[in-house]
Design a protein around this motif. Sequence first.
Motif, short mmCIF file in Angstrom:
data_model
loop_
_atom_site.label_atom_id
_atom_site.label_comp_id
_atom_site.label_asym_id
_atom_site.label_seq_id
_atom_site.Cartn_x
_atom_site.Cartn_y
_atom_site.Cartn_z
N ARG A 380 0.73 -1.15 -0.02
CA ARG A 380 0.01 -0.10 0.08
C ARG A 380 1.03 1.24 0.02
O ARG A 380 1.90 1.36 0.95
CB ARG A 380 -0.87 0.09 1.07
CG ARG A 380 -2.17 0.35 0.86
CD ARG A 380 -3.24 -0.01 1.78
NE ARG A 380 -4.16 -1.04 1.37
CZ ARG A 380 -5.35 -0.41 0.50
NH1 ARG A 380 -4.99 0.69 0.02
NH2 ARG A 380 -6.04 -1.38 0.04
N MET A 381 0.36 2.18 -0.65
CA MET A 381 1.16 3.49 -0.81
C MET A 381 0.29 4.66 -0.85
O MET A 381 -0.91 4.41 -1.32
CB MET A 381 2.07 3.51 -2.18
CG MET A 381 2.78 2.22 -2.38
SD MET A 381 3.86 2.28 -3.96
CE MET A 381 4.83 3.63 -3.90
N ASP A 382 0.94 5.88 -0.50
CA ASP A 382 -0.18 7.07 -0.54
C ASP A 382 -0.06 7.44 -1.96
O ASP A 382 0.75 6.95 -2.81
CB ASP A 382 0.58 8.05 0.22
CG ASP A 382 1.83 8.66 -0.09
OD1 ASP A 382 2.23 9.30 -1.20
OD2 ASP A 382 3.13 8.08 0.53
N ARG A 388 4.25 8.72 -8.33
CA ARG A 388 5.75 8.96 -8.95
C ARG A 388 6.13 7.70 -9.09
O ARG A 388 6.89 7.56 -10.12
CB ARG A 388 6.58 9.20 -7.53
CG ARG A 388 6.40 10.77 -7.07
CD ARG A 388 7.36 11.20 -6.13
NE ARG A 388 7.39 10.50 -4.91
CZ ARG A 388 6.71 10.84 -3.83
NH1 ARG A 388 5.94 12.00 -3.87
NH2 ARG A 388 6.63 10.39 -2.86
N LEU A 389 5.69 6.48 -8.79
CA LEU A 389 6.00 4.94 -9.18
C LEU A 389 5.62 4.96 -10.60
O LEU A 389 6.48 4.31 -11.65
CB LEU A 389 5.42 4.09 -8.21
CG LEU A 389 5.75 2.55 -8.43
CD1 LEU A 389 7.42 2.16 -8.73
CD2 LEU A 389 4.98 1.58 -7.73
N ASN A 391 5.13 7.21 -12.84
CA ASN A 391 5.87 8.05 -13.77
C ASN A 391 7.20 7.34 -14.01
O ASN A 391 7.88 7.58 -14.76
CB ASN A 391 6.15 9.45 -13.23
CG ASN A 391 4.57 9.99 -13.16
OD1 ASN A 391 3.83 9.77 -13.97
ND2 ASN A 391 4.65 11.09 -12.33
N LEU A 392 7.79 6.70 -12.94
CA LEU A 392 9.36 6.47 -12.95
C LEU A 392 9.26 4.83 -13.82
O LEU A 392 10.38 4.68 -14.56
CB LEU A 392 9.90 6.01 -11.59
CG LEU A 392 10.17 7.20 -10.92
CD1 LEU A 392 10.56 6.89 -9.31
CD2 LEU A 392 11.55 7.85 -11.37
N LEU A 393 8.35 3.89 -13.67
CA LEU A 393 8.41 2.67 -14.10
C LEU A 393 8.78 2.50 -15.66
O LEU A 393 9.58 1.54 -16.08
CB LEU A 393 7.16 1.73 -13.83
CG LEU A 393 7.07 1.19 -12.53
CD1 LEU A 393 5.76 0.51 -12.20
CD2 LEU A 393 8.21 0.37 -11.99
N PRO A 394 8.22 3.24 -16.44
CA PRO A 394 8.28 3.21 -17.96
C PRO A 394 9.86 3.35 -18.38
O PRO A 394 10.38 2.85 -19.36
CB PRO A 394 7.46 4.27 -18.50
CG PRO A 394 6.31 4.41 -17.79
CD PRO A 394 6.89 4.18 -16.15
N GLY A 395 10.51 4.06 -17.59
CA GLY A 395 12.13 4.24 -17.82
C GLY A 395 13.23 3.54 -16.97
O GLY A 395 14.18 3.80 -17.27
N MET A 396 12.47 2.68 -16.22
CA MET A 396 13.37 1.84 -15.42
C MET A 396 13.99 0.69 -16.29
O MET A 396 13.28 -0.23 -17.10
CB MET A 396 12.53 1.26 -14.31
CG MET A 396 12.41 2.37 -13.12
SD MET A 396 11.79 1.28 -11.40
CE MET A 396 12.79 2.31 -10.45
N SER A 428 3.76 -4.04 -10.45
CA SER A 428 2.60 -3.64 -11.34
C SER A 428 1.73 -2.76 -10.53
O SER A 428 1.15 -3.41 -9.32
CB SER A 428 1.91 -4.77 -12.07
OG SER A 428 0.78 -4.53 -12.55
N PRO A 429 1.44 -1.57 -10.74
CA PRO A 429 0.73 -0.68 -10.09
C PRO A 429 -0.93 -1.10 -10.47
O PRO A 429 -1.14 -1.32 -11.30
CB PRO A 429 0.96 0.92 -10.35
CG PRO A 429 2.15 0.70 -10.92
CD PRO A 429 2.43 -0.73 -11.66
N ALA A 430 -1.69 -1.32 -9.21
CA ALA A 430 -2.98 -1.67 -9.34
C ALA A 430 -3.90 -0.61 -10.03
O ALA A 430 -3.63 0.67 -9.73
CB ALA A 430 -3.73 -2.14 -7.96
N PRO A 431 -4.63 -0.79 -10.90
CA PRO A 431 -5.36 0.17 -11.48
C PRO A 431 -6.40 0.80 -10.63
O PRO A 431 -7.33 0.07 -10.11
CB PRO A 431 -6.12 -0.57 -12.62
CG PRO A 431 -6.06 -1.95 -12.38
CD PRO A 431 -4.91 -2.31 -11.61
#
Length: 451
Positions: A380-382, A388-389, A391-396, A428-431
Amino acid sequence: MGVIRFDADGWRARVGDGFDKESVERIASALGATWQEVGAGSSVLVGYDSRRDSERLALAAGEVIASFDLRVVVSETICPTPALSWAAAQDPTCVGALMLTASEKSHTYGGMLVRQHDGGPLSDEQAEAIERRISADPPVARGLIERRDLVGAYADALLSSFDVASIARSGLRVVVDPMHGCGVTFAADLLRRAGCDLVAIHDEVAHDFRGLHPDPTEPWVDECEREVVSSGADVGVVLDGDCDRMALVDGAGRLVTPHMVAPLVLEQQLMGDPAANRVVATIAASVRLSRQAERLGCAFTRVPLGFQSVYRELFEGDVLLGVDERADVCLPAHLKERDGIASALSVLELMAARKASLQDLVSDCEAQVGHMEYGRKDIRMDVASMQRLRNLLPGMNPPLVADMPPSSVSHAGGLRLSMPDGSWLLVSPAPGAPVCRLLAEAPSAPALGAL
């Protein structure tokens, strides 16, 4: 008036904290308005699970839907979700089906699942359209409903789809554990008809599930594991709350997870030399399944997360087996949805045909495709951190993970890293929720933990 977030997996909420009769009727009104557009006089099927108010709420929802000039049939009895889906698929006048269930959630939750005319899941677009139609005010209009058996024909069809004579000759002693869910009495009766020597536990309606979560995972399967050993059974079959998924227990009382069951189901499905020869699985399905497909000469297709992605492939006509990230199995020749009872019958038939114990089947399969450990962790994240995650994942593109250089990187569905030893990690961020799903598989528990 509570805001309802309805998606392709339906809607769930805590009883007394969102889940109530008014919310159920608001959703039912949106469904009625949606299905009315297909054609007045079309039929809608409604089922319900064993929770305290499920039947009462199913009747209320049915009356609201019937007010839209739709013919609504509510199950006479507690109804497994696959049975409802199958009944919808067999009815040429059916435009959709509604199931009152929270599946594997505890008794403190309630929920609603919606299925299409063919018993398959909604698309994200269909779910969003339904959510937009949910009014803040409860509906007033009510219509007349019918009650009918929605389970008997499904049971007959299941038994005709498998070699029950072979299962009966094998004399398999089976412990069935429906976990007080939709499979109560039904699953035991079905397996007796298939010729199994049956022991049933948690096989009566208990609105609070006697403290169990109807989820076929540890620790909720402990009692089934003990019963298999104490009764000298060959196998235990543990069904989740609405019977669309299951796990097995071998004769030594050890849990065989769905990720190991799916390759066995594939082997059984190929025994009849079927015309279809392709396996479709999501990107988080076990590599054991893809290795088994390759070993047995099947084409294999990976699709994005969510059973909806698998479902879309089923219309090609060449799919033998569909598997989602939880390893819930769909046999398209039987039903375009997941069915835990059908999966269990598949493995029982394989045991009978091979004259082998479940332990031996698992051991033989692992000798061919390798032993793997599978894990999932939800973090769980705020909301700000989650964005931010995203936004970051596609460039990792990390050079090392768990001291291993990834052999391939994919950004479909988040970030998926494949390792040279066959292990993998998916971030994988949950939708629509501030939750990050971590899924991974590795040859050993320590390697899994490191990922």
